[in-house]
Design a protein around this motif. Structure first.
Motif, PDB file in Angstrom:
ATOM      1  N   ASN A 161       0.799  -1.230   0.000  1.00  0.00           N
ATOM      2  CA  ASN A 161       0.000   0.000   0.000  1.00  0.00           C
ATOM      3  C   ASN A 161       0.833   1.283   0.000  1.00  0.00           C
ATOM      4  O   ASN A 161       0.325   2.339  -0.379  1.00  0.00           O
ATOM      5  CB  ASN A 161      -0.927   0.017   1.223  1.00  0.00           C
ATOM      6  N   VAL A 162       2.075   1.191   0.463  1.00  0.00           N
ATOM      7  CA  VAL A 162       2.921   2.377   0.596  1.00  0.00           C
ATOM      8  C   VAL A 162       4.210   2.151  -0.199  1.00  0.00           C
ATOM      9  O   VAL A 162       4.921   1.180   0.055  1.00  0.00           O
ATOM     10  CB  VAL A 162       3.264   2.643   2.080  1.00  0.00           C
ATOM     11  N   PRO A 163       4.540   3.041  -1.150  1.00  0.00           N
ATOM     12  CA  PRO A 163       5.777   2.869  -1.925  1.00  0.00           C
ATOM     13  C   PRO A 163       7.018   2.878  -1.026  1.00  0.00           C
ATOM     14  O   PRO A 163       7.060   3.550   0.002  1.00  0.00           O
ATOM     15  CB  PRO A 163       5.769   4.072  -2.875  1.00  0.00           C
ATOM     16  N   VAL A 164       8.022   2.136  -1.428  1.00  0.00           N
ATOM     17  CA  VAL A 164       9.242   1.997  -0.651  1.00  0.00           C
ATOM     18  C   VAL A 164       9.927   3.358  -0.454  1.00  0.00           C
ATOM     19  O   VAL A 164      10.005   4.172  -1.376  1.00  0.00           O
ATOM     20  CB  VAL A 164      10.213   0.992  -1.322  1.00  0.00           C
ATOM     21  N   GLU A 165      10.367   3.616   0.776  1.00  0.00           N
ATOM     22  CA  GLU A 165      11.153   4.795   1.146  1.00  0.00           C
ATOM     23  C   GLU A 165      10.534   6.113   0.670  1.00  0.00           C
ATOM     24  O   GLU A 165      11.212   6.989   0.137  1.00  0.00           O
ATOM     25  CB  GLU A 165      12.591   4.661   0.613  1.00  0.00           C
ATOM     26  N   THR A 166       9.226   6.264   0.900  1.00  0.00           N
ATOM     27  CA  THR A 166       8.527   7.492   0.502  1.00  0.00           C
ATOM     28  C   THR A 166       7.939   8.248   1.689  1.00  0.00           C
ATOM     29  O   THR A 166       7.441   9.360   1.526  1.00  0.00           O
ATOM     30  CB  THR A 166       7.382   7.181  -0.476  1.00  0.00           C
ATOM     31  N   VAL A 167       7.997   7.685   2.884  1.00  0.00           N
ATOM     32  CA  VAL A 167       7.367   8.288   4.061  1.00  0.00           C
ATOM     33  C   VAL A 167       8.371   9.128   4.829  1.00  0.00           C
ATOM     34  O   VAL A 167       9.490   8.686   5.104  1.00  0.00           O
ATOM     35  CB  VAL A 167       6.765   7.187   4.970  1.00  0.00           C
ATOM     36  N   ASP A 168       7.981  10.358   5.165  1.00  0.00           N
ATOM     37  CA  ASP A 168       8.845  11.251   5.935  1.00  0.00           C
ATOM     38  C   ASP A 168       8.780  10.964   7.434  1.00  0.00           C
ATOM     39  O   ASP A 168       9.797  11.010   8.127  1.00  0.00           O
ATOM     40  CB  ASP A 168       8.433  12.716   5.710  1.00  0.00           C
ATOM     41  N   VAL A 169       7.564  10.696   7.932  1.00  0.00           N
ATOM     42  CA  VAL A 169       7.341  10.517   9.368  1.00  0.00           C
ATOM     43  C   VAL A 169       6.373   9.361   9.598  1.00  0.00           C
ATOM     44  O   VAL A 169       5.320   9.277   8.947  1.00  0.00           O
ATOM     45  CB  VAL A 169       6.745  11.788  10.006  1.00  0.00           C
ATOM     46  N   VAL A 170       6.714   8.478  10.515  1.00  0.00           N
ATOM     47  CA  VAL A 170       5.799   7.437  11.002  1.00  0.00           C
ATOM     48  C   VAL A 170       5.424   7.787  12.435  1.00  0.00           C
ATOM     49  O   VAL A 170       6.296   8.070  13.259  1.00  0.00           O
ATOM     50  CB  VAL A 170       6.448   6.040  10.969  1.00  0.00           C
ATOM     51  N   THR A 171       4.129   7.790  12.731  1.00  0.00           N
ATOM     52  CA  THR A 171       3.691   7.935  14.116  1.00  0.00           C
ATOM     53  C   THR A 171       3.290   6.561  14.641  1.00  0.00           C
ATOM     54  O   THR A 171       2.533   5.835  13.996  1.00  0.00           O
ATOM     55  CB  THR A 171       2.515   8.918  14.257  1.00  0.00           C
ATOM     56  N   LEU A 172       3.819   6.221  15.794  1.00  0.00           N
ATOM     57  CA  LEU A 172       3.578   4.930  16.435  1.00  0.00           C
ATOM     58  C   LEU A 172       3.173   5.228  17.869  1.00  0.00           C
ATOM     59  O   LEU A 172       3.990   5.240  18.792  1.00  0.00           O
ATOM     60  CB  LEU A 172       4.851   4.083  16.369  1.00  0.00           C
ATOM     61  N   ILE A 173       1.880   5.534  18.064  1.00  0.00           N
ATOM     62  CA  ILE A 173       1.384   6.074  19.326  1.00  0.00           C
ATOM     63  C   ILE A 173       0.407   5.097  19.979  1.00  0.00           C
ATOM     64  O   ILE A 173      -0.660   4.817  19.436  1.00  0.00           O
ATOM     65  CB  ILE A 173       0.719   7.442  19.094  1.00  0.00           C
ATOM     66  N   PHE A 174       0.795   4.549  21.125  1.00  0.00           N
ATOM     67  CA  PHE A 174      -0.005   3.556  21.846  1.00  0.00           C
ATOM     68  C   PHE A 174      -0.393   2.395  20.927  1.00  0.00           C
ATOM     69  O   PHE A 174      -1.555   1.990  20.870  1.00  0.00           O
ATOM     70  CB  PHE A 174      -1.240   4.209  22.485  1.00  0.00           C
ATOM     71  N   VAL A 175       0.603   1.870  20.210  1.00  0.00           N
ATOM     72  CA  VAL A 175       0.368   0.781  19.249  1.00  0.00           C
ATOM     73  C   VAL A 175       1.289  -0.404  19.519  1.00  0.00           C
ATOM     74  O   VAL A 175       0.831  -1.546  19.630  1.00  0.00           O
ATOM     75  CB  VAL A 175       0.557   1.279  17.796  1.00  0.00           C
ATOM     76  N   LEU A 176       2.594  -0.141  19.625  1.00  0.00           N
ATOM     77  CA  LEU A 176       3.549  -1.242  19.773  1.00  0.00           C
ATOM     78  C   LEU A 176       3.273  -2.054  21.037  1.00  0.00           C
ATOM     79  O   LEU A 176       3.519  -3.263  21.076  1.00  0.00           O
ATOM     80  CB  LEU A 176       4.977  -0.691  19.798  1.00  0.00           C
ATOM     81  N   SER A 177       2.736  -1.417  22.070  1.00  0.00           N
ATOM     82  CA  SER A 177       2.443  -2.107  23.337  1.00  0.00           C
ATOM     83  C   SER A 177       1.385  -3.190  23.175  1.00  0.00           C
ATOM     84  O   SER A 177       1.292  -4.101  24.005  1.00  0.00           O
ATOM     85  CB  SER A 177       1.975  -1.109  24.393  1.00  0.00           C
ATOM     86  N   ALA A 178       0.562  -3.103  22.121  1.00  0.00           N
ATOM     87  CA  ALA A 178      -0.503  -4.085  21.904  1.00  0.00           C
ATOM     88  C   ALA A 178      -0.015  -5.308  21.122  1.00  0.00           C
ATOM     89  O   ALA A 178      -0.769  -6.272  20.945  1.00  0.00           O
ATOM     90  CB  ALA A 178      -1.666  -3.434  21.165  1.00  0.00           C
ATOM     91  N   ILE A 179       1.229  -5.270  20.671  1.00  0.00           N
ATOM     92  CA  ILE A 179       1.804  -6.350  19.869  1.00  0.00           C
ATOM     93  C   ILE A 179       2.616  -7.275  20.760  1.00  0.00           C
ATOM     94  O   ILE A 179       3.297  -6.837  21.684  1.00  0.00           O
ATOM     95  CB  ILE A 179       2.688  -5.758  18.755  1.00  0.00           C
ATOM     96  N   HIS A 180       2.545  -8.567  20.485  1.00  0.00           N
ATOM     97  CA  HIS A 180       3.338  -9.526  21.267  1.00  0.00           C
ATOM     98  C   HIS A 180       4.815  -9.158  21.159  1.00  0.00           C
ATOM     99  O   HIS A 180       5.312  -8.852  20.056  1.00  0.00           O
ATOM    100  CB  HIS A 180       3.114 -10.943  20.742  1.00  0.00           C
ATOM    101  N   PRO A 181       5.553  -9.168  22.276  1.00  0.00           N
ATOM    102  CA  PRO A 181       6.975  -8.784  22.236  1.00  0.00           C
ATOM    103  C   PRO A 181       7.795  -9.544  21.206  1.00  0.00           C
ATOM    104  O   PRO A 181       8.722  -8.987  20.625  1.00  0.00           O
ATOM    105  CB  PRO A 181       7.446  -9.091  23.667  1.00  0.00           C
ATOM    106  N   ASP A 182       7.451 -10.810  20.952  1.00  0.00           N
ATOM    107  CA  ASP A 182       8.200 -11.600  19.977  1.00  0.00           C
ATOM    108  C   ASP A 182       8.028 -11.080  18.550  1.00  0.00           C
ATOM    109  O   ASP A 182       8.817 -11.439  17.664  1.00  0.00           O
ATOM    110  CB  ASP A 182       7.750 -13.066  20.020  1.00  0.00           C
ATOM    111  N   LYS A 183       7.010 -10.253  18.315  1.00  0.00           N
ATOM    112  CA  LYS A 183       6.709  -9.779  16.962  1.00  0.00           C
ATOM    113  C   LYS A 183       6.973  -8.284  16.770  1.00  0.00           C
ATOM    114  O   LYS A 183       6.778  -7.756  15.671  1.00  0.00           O
ATOM    115  CB  LYS A 183       5.255 -10.098  16.608  1.00  0.00           C
TER     116      LYS A 183
END
Length: 288
Positions: A161-183
């Motif tokens: 969905n997103v072209p390679v190396e085209t994003v300036d900023v990624v926001t990752l806000i209250f998201v990674l905590s919901a993912i299993h640590p192994d992933k």
């Protein structure tokens, strides 16, 4: 340490108020009672139940949004105050900022940004198909300025969905905590692919010894600093060292990595609770 005054992104009653936040590199000091409580809580949820929680992770988040629709989280009007990169992370004046909101929920971050900045394009993805539908049905959703899509950051390729190396900023806000640590590592690797060299990840999530961590009763622990809520959704609580190691292993450079300490007072219930978040900025190295 420094002191500022921004609210967190969690839902809450109008009777709650917050003190100014303190930022720094030192983790919160526990009381003797809190230390004893955490020391006693060593029994982990069974492997069978943990595997079921992982298998049902998407379903549980979909049910969360079915119950709460768009009413649980507050709009995040504080993001441009806390993360100046959302305004100035442009290589030339007048450049359109391309952003990815990883874990967009129902759009509490992206819609305030779209209203505030007319020269921005936002990719927005979420684990929950229902959340993505809420985003697309919002009156502010405009396909010329925003593209929302369902994505499991731990296994789906963002490059679909997103072209390679085209994003300036990624926001990752209250998201990674919901993912299993192994992933978590895999999720960061997927983000790394779409960021341009010099691009930045803006991170805010639950920090070690946050009040939410201390509230869990015995029987909810999945692993070190990892817990399950009653609705089946899960939450991890980050230390600075753990988070930095994840990002560095993926190839990112640390810019900022600090605890945010604050107290939230619920006047109605007469409670004062310590909140701990981790607020960080990591950069994909620029090309030489």
């Amino acid at each position: 340490m420094s002191v500022t005054g921004v609210s967190d992104s969690l839902g809450g009653s109008s009777s709650a108020s917050s003190s100014p936040q303190i930022t720094g590199v030192n983790e919160r000091t526990l009381s003797p009672e809190e230390t004893e409580k955490l020391g006693r809580d060593q029994v982990l949820v069974s492997r069978f139940k943990q595997e079921k929680l992982e298998a049902d992770a998407q379903k549980n988040w979909d049910l969360f949004y079915k119950r709460n629709t768009t009413n649980f989280f507050k709009d995040r009007h504080w993001t441009t105050r806390e993360f100046e990169e959302l305004k100035n992370c442009r290589e030339v004046q007048g450049q359109k900022l391309v952003m990815l909101e990883a874990g967009c929920g129902v759009g509490n971050c992206i819609f305030p940004l779209l209203e505030e900045d007319l020269n921005i394009f936002i990719y927005a993805c979420d684990f929950s198909p229902r959340a993505v539908e809420f985003v697309k049905k919002n009156i502010l959703y405009c396909p010329e300025r925003c593209m929302a899509f369902q994505c499991d950051l731990t296994k789906d390729d963002l490059l679909d969905n997103v072209p390679v190396e085209t994003v300036d900023v990624v926001t990752l806000i209250f998201v990674l905590s919901a993912i299993h640590p192994d992933k978590m590592q895999t999720a960061l690797e997927h983000l790394y692919k779409v960021l341009r060299p010099g691009g930045i990840v803006l991170f805010r999530d639950y920090g070690l010894y946050d009040h939410a961590m201390l509230r869990f009763k015995s029987g909810n622990k999945l692993g070190e600093n990892f817990y399950v809520r009653q609705d089946g959704t899960r939450s991890f609580f980050f230390s600075r060292e753990y988070l930095a190691a994840l990002f560095h292993k993926t190839g990112f450079e640390s810019l900022v990595n600090e605890y945010v300490l604050r107290e939230t007072v619920n006047k109605k219930e007469g409670l004062c609770v310590p909140r701990v978040f981790l607020q960080s900025k990591f950069r994909k190295p620029s090309l030489l």
